[in-house]
Enzyme design. Structure first.
Site, PDB file in Angstrom:
ATOM      1  N   GLY A   1      -9.126   3.106  -8.494  1.00  0.00           N
ATOM      2  CA  GLY A   1      -8.340   4.250  -8.946  1.00  0.00           C
ATOM      3  C   GLY A   1      -8.392   4.436 -10.453  1.00  0.00           C
TER       4      GLY A   1
ATOM      5  N   LEU B   1       0.822  -1.213   0.000  1.00  0.00           N
ATOM      6  CA  LEU B   1       0.000   0.000   0.000  1.00  0.00           C
ATOM      7  C   LEU B   1       0.859   1.268   0.000  1.00  0.00           C
ATOM      8  CD1 LEU B   1      -2.926  -0.929   2.441  1.00  0.00           C
ATOM      9  CD2 LEU B   1      -2.688  -1.355  -0.028  1.00  0.00           C
TER      10      LEU B   1
ATOM     11  N   ARG C   1       4.703  -0.986  -8.237  1.00  0.00           N
ATOM     12  CA  ARG C   1       5.828  -1.444  -9.059  1.00  0.00           C
ATOM     13  C   ARG C   1       6.948  -0.413  -9.139  1.00  0.00           C
ATOM     14  NH1 ARG C   1       1.399  -4.289 -12.018  1.00  0.00           N
ATOM     15  NH2 ARG C   1       1.857  -6.518 -11.775  1.00  0.00           N
TER      16      ARG C   1
ATOM     17  N   GLY D   1      -1.486   6.308  -2.944  1.00  0.00           N
ATOM     18  CA  GLY D   1      -2.600   6.155  -3.886  1.00  0.00           C
ATOM     19  C   GLY D   1      -3.687   5.281  -3.283  1.00  0.00           C
ATOM     20  N   HIS D   2      -3.290   4.135  -2.729  1.00  0.00           N
ATOM     21  CA  HIS D   2      -4.255   3.264  -2.045  1.00  0.00           C
ATOM     22  C   HIS D   2      -4.890   4.016  -0.860  1.00  0.00           C
ATOM     23  CE1 HIS D   2      -1.279   0.120  -3.597  1.00  0.00           C
ATOM     24  NE2 HIS D   2      -2.400  -0.251  -4.171  1.00  0.00           N
TER      25      HIS D   2
ATOM     26  N   GLN E   1      -4.497 -12.937 -12.472  1.00  0.00           N
ATOM     27  CA  GLN E   1      -4.349 -11.787 -13.364  1.00  0.00           C
ATOM     28  C   GLN E   1      -2.905 -11.554 -13.805  1.00  0.00           C
ATOM     29  OE1 GLN E   1      -6.017  -9.130 -10.243  1.00  0.00           O
ATOM     30  NE2 GLN E   1      -4.480  -7.661 -10.951  1.00  0.00           N
TER      31      GLN E   1
HETATM   32  P1  AMP Z   1      -3.339  -2.438  -6.910  1.00  0.00           P
HETATM   33  O1  AMP Z   1      -2.937  -2.750  -5.506  1.00  0.00           O
HETATM   34  O2  AMP Z   1      -2.221  -1.934  -7.762  1.00  0.00           O
HETATM   35  O3  AMP Z   1      -4.131  -3.545  -7.545  1.00  0.00           O
HETATM   36  O4  AMP Z   1      -4.327  -1.207  -6.810  1.00  0.00           O
HETATM   37  C1  AMP Z   1      -5.470  -1.236  -5.974  1.00  0.00           C
HETATM   38  C2  AMP Z   1      -6.323  -0.033  -6.261  1.00  0.00           C
HETATM   39  O5  AMP Z   1      -5.571   1.154  -6.003  1.00  0.00           O
HETATM   40  C3  AMP Z   1      -6.775   0.033  -7.720  1.00  0.00           C
HETATM   41  O6  AMP Z   1      -8.113   0.499  -7.757  1.00  0.00           O
HETATM   42  C4  AMP Z   1      -5.822   1.053  -8.299  1.00  0.00           C
HETATM   43  O7  AMP Z   1      -6.338   1.724  -9.422  1.00  0.00           O
HETATM   44  C5  AMP Z   1      -5.638   1.997  -7.133  1.00  0.00           C
HETATM   45  N1  AMP Z   1      -4.402   2.772  -7.286  1.00  0.00           N
HETATM   46  C6  AMP Z   1      -3.156   2.296  -7.526  1.00  0.00           C
HETATM   47  N2  AMP Z   1      -2.282   3.307  -7.662  1.00  0.00           N
HETATM   48  C7  AMP Z   1      -2.989   4.455  -7.520  1.00  0.00           C
HETATM   49  C8  AMP Z   1      -2.663   5.858  -7.581  1.00  0.00           C
HETATM   50  N3  AMP Z   1      -1.419   6.281  -7.808  1.00  0.00           N
HETATM   51  N4  AMP Z   1      -3.655   6.749  -7.381  1.00  0.00           N
HETATM   52  C9  AMP Z   1      -4.927   6.338  -7.151  1.00  0.00           C
HETATM   53  N5  AMP Z   1      -5.299   5.043  -7.088  1.00  0.00           N
HETATM   54  C10 AMP Z   1      -4.348   4.112  -7.274  1.00  0.00           C
END
Ligand code: AMP
Length: 281
Positions: free
Chosen positions: A150, A33, A190, A36-37, A61
């Site tokens: 996001g 996390l 990443r 953004g999260h 995925q």
């Molecule tokens: P992930 O853990 O990468 O699968 O992301 C989980 C959620 O967080 C998804 O809805 C992403 O779109 C959102 N997310 C990831 N990075 C960001 C960011 N920089 N700003 C806003 N939301 C984000």
């Protein structure tokens, strides 16, 4: 805040919250996390009475050559970050809780259709079926709720909306803006793979998007070229695609007349990054 790893526990917890008249917010993640999260969790905590964050690195995925094995996993850090952002519950199931029956991958899958085959779907075959399947399961576990996603993963957001609508989940999908570093790089789990030089080069995705959006250019072909040329100016960055697309269907746009979406995917060293931005005439 509680950390749960069983579907039945989460289902019971959220059902009981709803029966007390409380609104449930769901924030699906793969962990690692970052801010953004946190912005999604905070938004849920403001709009809902109970916020459940899911942490699950979904094997379905990832392609066979992708980073499933090395994807960062640190549940203690994720639980602390989720709690600090206002989560009430973290659901972190082991793989065999999500995909039981002694199979690492389920036989039943959600097919997405055209929206899952273009752009990211063309480069990562099966990716969006994997996303749609896990999201359908999480929606089935959570029950009626608001679910926060996001715009950073713009195509995923559209796929999730389509899954909720097509399969009649009682879920309201809420889109949240992309959180960026000061230099424009979109936050991503990443990004931690990037070396110092790669981290600097990675800002070219944002610079290409922002330059194209500010250019006033309306011709789709010239916008694509402008972004591609910009990205190719960074020697260590290899473009997968630079597209100008309809914001709902992701069909390529010939001329920007209403709002359109600029989308870029590129490899910085061995790390694949994506970003996107709205553009208006
Ligand atoms: P992930 O853990 O990468 O699968 O992301 C989980 C959620 O967080 C998804 O809805 C992403 O779109 C959102 N997310 C990831 N990075 C960001 C960011 N920089 N700003 C806003 N939301 C984000």
């Amino acid at each position: 805040m509680r950390v749960l790893d069983r579907i039945e526990q989460v289902r019971k917890e959220l059902e009981s919250a709803r029966s007390d008249g409380r609104r449930v917010g769901l924030v699906p993640t793969m962990g690692a996390l970052h801010a953004g999260h946190a912005s999604l969790i905070e938004r849920s905590a403001r709009g809902c009475d109970v916020t459940a964050v899911t942490v699950f690195v979904n094997p379905l995925q990832f392609g066979p050559t992708e980073d499933f094995a090395r994807y960062p996993r640190d549940l203690a850090a994720d639980a602390a970050a989720a709690e600090a952002a206002g989560a009430d519950l973290v659901f972190a199931p082991p793989v065999d809780e999500m995909y039981p029956g002694g199979r690492a991958l389920p036989e039943t899958r959600v097919e997405v259709g055209r929206l899952g085959e273009v752009l990211e779907g063309a480069v990562r075959p099966g990716h969006f079926s994997g996303v749609a399947t896990v999201v359908a399961k999480l929606f089935a576990v959570a029950g009626p709720c608001r679910a926060y996603f996001g715009e950073k993963d713009y195509q995923q957001l559209l796929v999730v909306r389509q899954v909720a609508a097509d399969l009649s989940f009682p879920v309201e999908v809420v889109a949240c803006p992309t959180v960026r570093e000061a230099d424009g790089l979109a936050l991503s789990s990443r990004n931690r793979y990037l070396s110092g030089d790669e981290r600097l080069a990675a800002t070219v995705l944002w610079r290409a998007l922002a330059t194209a959006a500010a250019s006033g250019e309306r011709d789709g072909g010239r916008l694509r070229e402008l972004m591609a040329r910009y990205v190719s100016s960074e020697p260590d960055v290899e473009l997968d695609y630079a597209e100008v697309a309809d914001p709902l269907t992701l069909a390529p746009v010939a001329t920007v007349e209403g709002e359109a979406r600029l989308l870029i995917a590129a490899r910085v060293g061995t790390t694949r990054l994506i970003d996107n931005l709205a553009v208006t005439p």
